[in-house]
Design an enzyme around this catalytic site. Structure first.
Site, short mmCIF file in Angstrom:
data_model
loop_
_atom_site.label_atom_id
_atom_site.label_comp_id
_atom_site.label_asym_id
_atom_site.label_seq_id
_atom_site.Cartn_x
_atom_site.Cartn_y
_atom_site.Cartn_z
N ASP A 65 0.86 -1.18 0.00
CA ASP A 65 0.00 0.00 0.00
C ASP A 65 0.90 1.23 0.00
O ASP A 65 1.80 1.34 0.85
CB ASP A 65 -0.89 -0.02 1.25
N ASN A 73 -1.38 13.01 -4.97
CA ASN A 73 -2.37 13.54 -5.93
C ASN A 73 -2.75 14.98 -5.61
O ASN A 73 -2.85 15.82 -6.50
CB ASN A 73 -3.63 12.67 -5.92
N HIS A 78 -2.92 14.59 -10.35
CA HIS A 78 -3.22 13.19 -10.66
C HIS A 78 -2.24 12.58 -11.68
O HIS A 78 -1.99 11.37 -11.65
CB HIS A 78 -4.66 13.03 -11.13
N ASP A 108 -4.26 2.47 -4.74
CA ASP A 108 -2.81 2.41 -4.52
C ASP A 108 -2.41 1.11 -3.81
O ASP A 108 -1.41 1.06 -3.13
CB ASP A 108 -2.34 3.62 -3.73
#
Length: 182
Positions: A65, A73, A78, A108
Protein backbone atom coordinates in the site's frame (compact mmCIF):
# COMPACT_ATOMS: atom_id res chain seq x y z
CA UNK A 1 -22.30 -28.00 -53.44
CA UNK A 2 -22.13 -24.75 -55.33
CA UNK A 3 -19.97 -21.78 -54.38
CA UNK A 4 -22.78 -19.53 -53.05
CA UNK A 5 -23.92 -22.29 -50.70
CA UNK A 6 -20.40 -22.76 -49.37
CA UNK A 7 -20.06 -19.03 -48.71
CA UNK A 8 -23.50 -18.91 -47.08
CA UNK A 9 -22.57 -21.79 -44.79
CA UNK A 10 -19.15 -20.30 -43.99
CA UNK A 11 -20.34 -16.78 -43.16
CA UNK A 12 -21.77 -17.69 -39.71
CA UNK A 13 -18.63 -19.66 -38.91
CA UNK A 14 -16.44 -16.67 -39.76
CA UNK A 15 -18.71 -14.40 -37.71
CA UNK A 16 -18.63 -16.65 -34.64
CA UNK A 17 -14.87 -17.12 -34.91
CA UNK A 18 -14.34 -13.36 -35.13
CA UNK A 19 -16.71 -12.80 -32.20
CA UNK A 20 -14.84 -15.41 -30.13
CA UNK A 21 -11.48 -13.83 -30.86
CA UNK A 22 -12.75 -10.36 -29.94
CA UNK A 23 -14.32 -11.68 -26.75
CA UNK A 24 -11.06 -13.38 -25.73
CA UNK A 25 -9.16 -10.16 -26.40
CA UNK A 26 -11.61 -8.16 -24.26
CA UNK A 27 -11.38 -10.68 -21.42
CA UNK A 28 -7.59 -10.55 -21.52
CA UNK A 29 -7.70 -6.76 -21.51
CA UNK A 30 -10.11 -6.75 -18.56
CA UNK A 31 -7.62 -8.85 -16.58
CA UNK A 32 -4.94 -6.17 -16.94
CA UNK A 33 -4.92 -2.76 -15.33
CA UNK A 34 -4.78 -0.18 -18.14
CA UNK A 35 -2.52 2.25 -16.26
CA UNK A 36 0.09 -0.16 -14.91
CA UNK A 37 -0.21 -3.20 -17.16
CA UNK A 38 -0.32 -5.41 -14.07
CA UNK A 39 -2.93 -8.09 -13.55
CA UNK A 40 -6.20 -7.04 -11.96
CA UNK A 41 -7.61 -9.03 -9.05
CA UNK A 42 -9.36 -11.43 -11.45
CA UNK A 43 -6.27 -11.97 -13.58
CA UNK A 44 -4.09 -12.39 -10.50
CA UNK A 45 -6.14 -14.85 -8.47
CA UNK A 46 -5.96 -17.97 -10.63
CA UNK A 47 -2.26 -17.54 -11.39
CA UNK A 48 -1.41 -16.80 -7.77
CA UNK A 49 -3.31 -19.86 -6.56
CA UNK A 50 -1.46 -22.08 -9.04
CA UNK A 51 1.91 -20.73 -7.90
CA UNK A 52 0.99 -21.35 -4.26
CA UNK A 53 -0.22 -24.88 -5.01
CA UNK A 54 2.97 -25.73 -6.91
CA UNK A 55 5.35 -24.28 -4.28
CA UNK A 56 3.55 -24.14 -0.89
CA UNK A 57 6.86 -24.37 0.97
CA UNK A 58 8.46 -21.41 -0.86
CA UNK A 59 5.56 -19.11 -1.79
CA UNK A 60 4.96 -15.80 -0.06
CA UNK A 61 2.08 -13.39 -0.49
CA UNK A 62 2.68 -9.67 -0.23
CA UNK A 63 0.33 -6.72 0.01
CA UNK A 64 1.72 -3.29 -0.77
CA UNK A 65 0.00 0.00 0.00
CA UNK A 66 1.51 3.32 -1.02
CA UNK A 67 1.83 5.64 1.98
CA UNK A 68 0.29 9.11 1.74
CA UNK A 69 -0.77 8.57 -1.86
CA UNK A 70 -3.68 11.02 -1.57
CA UNK A 71 -1.17 13.71 -0.65
CA UNK A 72 0.78 12.99 -3.85
CA UNK A 73 -2.37 13.54 -5.93
CA UNK A 74 -3.38 16.62 -3.93
CA UNK A 75 0.08 18.22 -3.98
CA UNK A 76 1.44 17.28 -7.39
CA UNK A 77 -1.70 16.38 -9.37
CA UNK A 78 -3.22 13.19 -10.66
CA UNK A 79 -0.69 12.86 -13.49
CA UNK A 80 2.05 12.65 -10.86
CA UNK A 81 -0.02 10.09 -8.96
CA UNK A 82 -0.37 8.05 -12.14
CA UNK A 83 3.41 8.25 -12.64
CA UNK A 84 3.93 6.94 -9.08
CA UNK A 85 1.50 4.06 -9.71
CA UNK A 86 3.21 3.18 -12.99
CA UNK A 87 6.68 3.33 -11.41
CA UNK A 88 5.50 1.15 -8.53
CA UNK A 89 4.21 -1.41 -11.03
CA UNK A 90 7.50 -1.47 -12.93
CA UNK A 91 9.49 -1.88 -9.72
CA UNK A 92 7.20 -4.59 -8.37
CA UNK A 93 7.21 -6.50 -11.66
CA UNK A 94 11.01 -6.33 -11.87
CA UNK A 95 11.28 -7.59 -8.30
CA UNK A 96 8.88 -10.49 -8.96
CA UNK A 97 10.73 -11.50 -12.09
CA UNK A 98 9.79 -14.83 -13.61
CA UNK A 99 9.26 -16.52 -10.26
CA UNK A 100 6.24 -14.49 -9.23
CA UNK A 101 3.15 -12.58 -10.21
CA UNK A 102 2.16 -8.99 -9.44
CA UNK A 103 -1.20 -7.22 -9.48
CA UNK A 104 -2.79 -3.89 -8.89
CA UNK A 105 -5.81 -4.64 -6.74
CA UNK A 106 -7.16 -1.11 -6.98
CA UNK A 107 -6.27 2.45 -6.06
CA UNK A 108 -2.81 2.41 -4.52
CA UNK A 109 -2.93 -1.23 -3.39
CA UNK A 110 -0.78 -3.90 -5.01
CA UNK A 111 -0.25 -7.60 -4.37
CA UNK A 112 2.31 -10.21 -5.33
CA UNK A 113 3.01 -13.89 -4.91
CA UNK A 114 6.66 -14.84 -5.19
CA UNK A 115 9.03 -17.62 -4.31
CA UNK A 116 11.50 -17.01 -1.48
CA UNK A 117 9.90 -13.66 -0.64
CA UNK A 118 11.30 -13.25 2.89
CA UNK A 119 14.86 -13.52 1.54
CA UNK A 120 14.24 -10.79 -1.04
CA UNK A 121 11.71 -8.50 0.67
CA UNK A 122 14.28 -5.91 1.76
CA UNK A 123 15.14 -5.29 -1.92
CA UNK A 124 11.49 -4.58 -2.73
CA UNK A 125 11.15 -2.28 0.27
CA UNK A 126 14.16 -0.26 -0.89
CA UNK A 127 12.96 -0.13 -4.51
CA UNK A 128 9.52 1.12 -3.51
CA UNK A 129 11.02 3.90 -1.39
CA UNK A 130 12.88 5.50 -4.29
CA UNK A 131 11.47 8.85 -5.44
CA UNK A 132 9.71 9.14 -8.79
CA UNK A 133 10.55 11.94 -11.21
CA UNK A 134 7.57 13.39 -13.07
CA UNK A 135 7.53 16.56 -15.20
CA UNK A 136 10.73 17.78 -13.59
CA UNK A 137 9.43 17.17 -10.05
CA UNK A 138 10.90 14.66 -7.67
CA UNK A 139 7.99 12.97 -5.91
CA UNK A 140 8.85 11.17 -2.67
CA UNK A 141 7.39 7.66 -2.42
CA UNK A 142 7.01 5.23 0.43
CA UNK A 143 5.10 2.02 0.84
CA UNK A 144 3.98 -0.32 3.56
CA UNK A 145 4.45 -3.99 2.81
CA UNK A 146 2.85 -6.95 4.53
CA UNK A 147 4.31 -10.36 3.86
CA UNK A 148 2.95 -13.81 4.66
CA UNK A 149 4.96 -16.98 4.12
CA UNK A 150 2.29 -19.41 2.94
CA UNK A 151 3.89 -22.39 4.69
CA UNK A 152 3.30 -20.68 8.05
CA UNK A 153 -0.48 -20.83 7.62
CA UNK A 154 -2.55 -23.63 9.17
CA UNK A 155 -4.46 -23.96 5.89
CA UNK A 156 -2.69 -23.02 2.68
CA UNK A 157 -4.90 -20.68 0.68
CA UNK A 158 -4.51 -17.42 -1.18
CA UNK A 159 -7.43 -15.88 0.73
CA UNK A 160 -5.90 -16.64 4.12
CA UNK A 161 -2.45 -15.51 2.98
CA UNK A 162 -3.83 -12.19 1.69
CA UNK A 163 -5.66 -11.64 4.98
CA UNK A 164 -2.49 -12.37 6.97
CA UNK A 165 -0.40 -10.08 4.74
CA UNK A 166 -3.05 -7.37 5.15
CA UNK A 167 -2.92 -7.66 8.96
CA UNK A 168 0.88 -7.53 8.88
CA UNK A 169 0.86 -4.49 6.62
CA UNK A 170 -1.56 -2.50 8.77
CA UNK A 171 0.23 -3.48 11.97
CA UNK A 172 3.19 -1.42 10.74
CA UNK A 173 1.46 1.03 8.38
CA UNK A 174 2.23 4.13 10.37
CA UNK A 175 5.96 3.50 10.14
CA UNK A 176 5.97 2.53 6.47
CA UNK A 177 7.97 -0.56 7.33
CA UNK A 178 8.21 -4.08 6.05
CA UNK A 179 6.07 -6.42 8.13
CA UNK A 180 6.21 -10.19 8.12
CA UNK A 181 3.81 -12.74 9.51
CA UNK A 182 5.50 -15.93 10.56
Amino acid sequence: MDLPTIFAAGAPLIGWTTHGLLLNRRLATARRDPLTGLHTRDGFTARAERLIQRHPDRASVLLIDLDHFKAVNDTHGHAAGDAVLAATAVRLSAWCGHSGIAARLGGDEFAAVVLDGPDRARDLFEALHQPVTHAGLVVPVSASIGLCAVAALPVISLTDALAAADRAMYAHKSGGRLARRR
